[in-house]
Design an enzyme around this catalytic site. Structure first.
Site, PDB file in Angstrom:
ATOM      1  N   SER A 199     -11.872   0.894   3.553  1.00  0.00           N
ATOM      2  CA  SER A 199     -10.671   0.685   4.362  1.00  0.00           C
ATOM      3  C   SER A 199     -10.157   2.177   4.971  1.00  0.00           C
ATOM      4  O   SER A 199      -9.441   2.857   3.800  1.00  0.00           O
ATOM      5  CB  SER A 199      -9.771  -0.234   4.016  1.00  0.00           C
ATOM      6  OG  SER A 199     -10.218  -1.574   3.710  1.00  0.00           O
ATOM      7  N   GLU A 210      -4.858   5.008   5.884  1.00  0.00           N
ATOM      8  CA  GLU A 210      -4.323   4.662   4.644  1.00  0.00           C
ATOM      9  C   GLU A 210      -5.029   5.773   3.631  1.00  0.00           C
ATOM     10  O   GLU A 210      -4.324   6.008   2.245  1.00  0.00           O
ATOM     11  CB  GLU A 210      -4.796   3.403   4.103  1.00  0.00           C
ATOM     12  CG  GLU A 210      -5.871   2.872   3.724  1.00  0.00           C
ATOM     13  CD  GLU A 210      -6.228   1.564   3.146  1.00  0.00           C
ATOM     14  OE1 GLU A 210      -6.199   1.593   1.533  1.00  0.00           O
ATOM     15  OE2 GLU A 210      -6.278   0.653   3.770  1.00  0.00           O
ATOM     16  N   ARG A 246       0.707  -1.258   0.064  1.00  0.00           N
ATOM     17  CA  ARG A 246      -0.091   0.005   0.109  1.00  0.00           C
ATOM     18  C   ARG A 246       0.935   1.337   0.014  1.00  0.00           C
ATOM     19  O   ARG A 246       0.501   2.256   0.622  1.00  0.00           O
ATOM     20  CB  ARG A 246      -0.923   0.134   1.238  1.00  0.00           C
ATOM     21  CG  ARG A 246      -1.749  -1.233   1.201  1.00  0.00           C
ATOM     22  CD  ARG A 246      -2.892  -1.454   0.044  1.00  0.00           C
ATOM     23  NE  ARG A 246      -3.575  -2.599   0.052  1.00  0.00           N
ATOM     24  CZ  ARG A 246      -3.084  -3.834  -0.344  1.00  0.00           C
ATOM     25  NH1 ARG A 246      -1.841  -3.624  -1.119  1.00  0.00           N
ATOM     26  NH2 ARG A 246      -3.474  -4.800  -0.328  1.00  0.00           N
TER      27      ARG A 246
END
Length: 370
Positions: free
Chosen positions: A243, A338, A166
């Site tokens: 997320s 994130e 990521r």
């Protein structure tokens, strides 16, 4: 290219919050990009890039730098790689979901597990988008980008993109604006092995089985819908970025302890073992639908944060901080957000940028995203 001054950015993101952009440019034809470059000369620093706004939290005061929305579309099959895989060139503004459908329709494997992920193709290398055993690093060949430091167009191969879990050289940086991308996908009657239990169970197949790419994509989409991780599948939880947190890496000792506690653990292509952030939220006592900060709560379907009426960017960052702190206290594991933070963020509201309790960050910090 359409240029608007003072355009509210809330409507350009899936969270539906945030202030205006001083200058907002909507680019639909890559041939007009030099016009945008000229427009930015009146502003200090680099502009910010926005795609579908599905992984973005915009500051309440907005963004004083120019914001470029990449809305360019197009997919071209451009030959074969040395290993026989099919090369596909894609415009950065092209919807990822549409690209996945196109590749599946052509019997190509390599992206089928990424179905249902919102956003643009240009966003995929930024945080090496991945799901259910596949990552963009598996298929990316190269990107063309505008380098705002060198002020010229550059081509970067996959190695130069620094793709990690990521993460990439693009994550947290406003140096580059991605323009086009090239992927290599394999023609195959069967897709990648089913490495995630939920997807295998959806197909009533054992883990490790292989099915046609279209069947794998349908199974992934069904799993994502059950978890509320497909935009539009739940009206109550529609203001979401999916997320909010990375799945944190754990040590072997932590992994053994968490496994004994029933945690959801997975091995990733980089060799790391990571625990599900949603499992950590559940373990820390966050119930589905429970409020966390004003206008911000846990989704009714999945352990992630969503926004309701009255939510603000400041409230969302507060909710992130609450989750980070409680998960750390209850599990000993540190969560890191994130999502990308776009705009001019005040010092006192930036504790969530690094996931640390109230440390602050530079005023006016901006993150670029596709």
């Amino acid at each position: 290219m359409r240029v608007t001054h003072g355009l509210p950015l809330a409507g350009k993101t899936t969270l539906g919050m945030g202030g205006p952009a001083a200058v907002f440019a909507d680019l639909q034809d890559l041939a007009d990009f030099p016009e945008f470059v000229a427009l930015t000369e009146a502003f200090p620093g680099a502009p910010t890039c926005l795609g579908a706004g599905s992984n973005v939290l915009v500051a309440d005061v907005g963004c004083s730098s120019p914001v470029l929305r990449m809305d360019t579309r197009g997919v071209r099959f451009v030959g074969e790689a040395a290993d026989g895989r099919t090369l596909v060139e894609v415009q950065a503004g092209h919807p990822l979901s549409d690209l996945v459908d196109t590749t599946v329709d052509h019997g190509l494997t390599g992206m089928e597990m990424l179905t249902g992920i919102p956003g643009t193709v240009g966003a995929t290398p930024v945080q090496n988008v991945g799901a259910y055993g596949q990552e963009i690093s598996d298929v990316l060949v190269e990107v063309t980008a505008w380098d705002w430091t060198a002020r010229r167009r550059v081509t970067l191969d996959a190695a130069a993109c620094g793709l990690a879990h990521r993460s990439s050289v693009f994550k947290g940086s406003s140096r580059w604006t991605l323009l086009t991308l090239v992927f290599a996908l394999r023609k195959s009657a069967l897709g990648a092995p089913l490495t995630y239990r939920m997807v295998a169970e959806q197909l009533d197949m054992p883990v490790g089985s292989r099915v046609p790419p279209a069947e794998a994509a349908q199974a992934v989409l069904a799993v994502r819908r059950r978890k509320g991780m497909v935009l539009g599948c739940s009206d109550a939880d529609r203001r979401t970025v999916g997320s909010v947190f990375f799945s944190p890496e754990v040590t072997p000792a932590q992994a053994r302890r968490l496994q004994d506690e029933g945690a959801s653990l997975n091995r990733f292509p980089d060799g790391s073992t990571r625990v599900s952030a949603s499992w950590l939220m559940r373990r820390a006592g966050f119930a589905l639908g429970s409020p966390v900060a004003e206008g911000v709560r846990v989704s009714h379907l999945h352990h992630t944060l969503v926004a309701d009426e009255g939510a603000s960017a400041a409230g969302f960052t507060e909710a992130i901080g609450v989750v980070v702190q409680r998960v750390l206290e209850r599990t000993g594991i540190h969560l890191t957000p994130e999502i990308d933070f776009l705009g001019d963020w005040p010092q006192e509201g930036a504790s969530c940028f690094c996931g640390e309790p109230r440390q602050g960050s530079p005023k006016g910090r901006r993150f670029a995203t596709e």
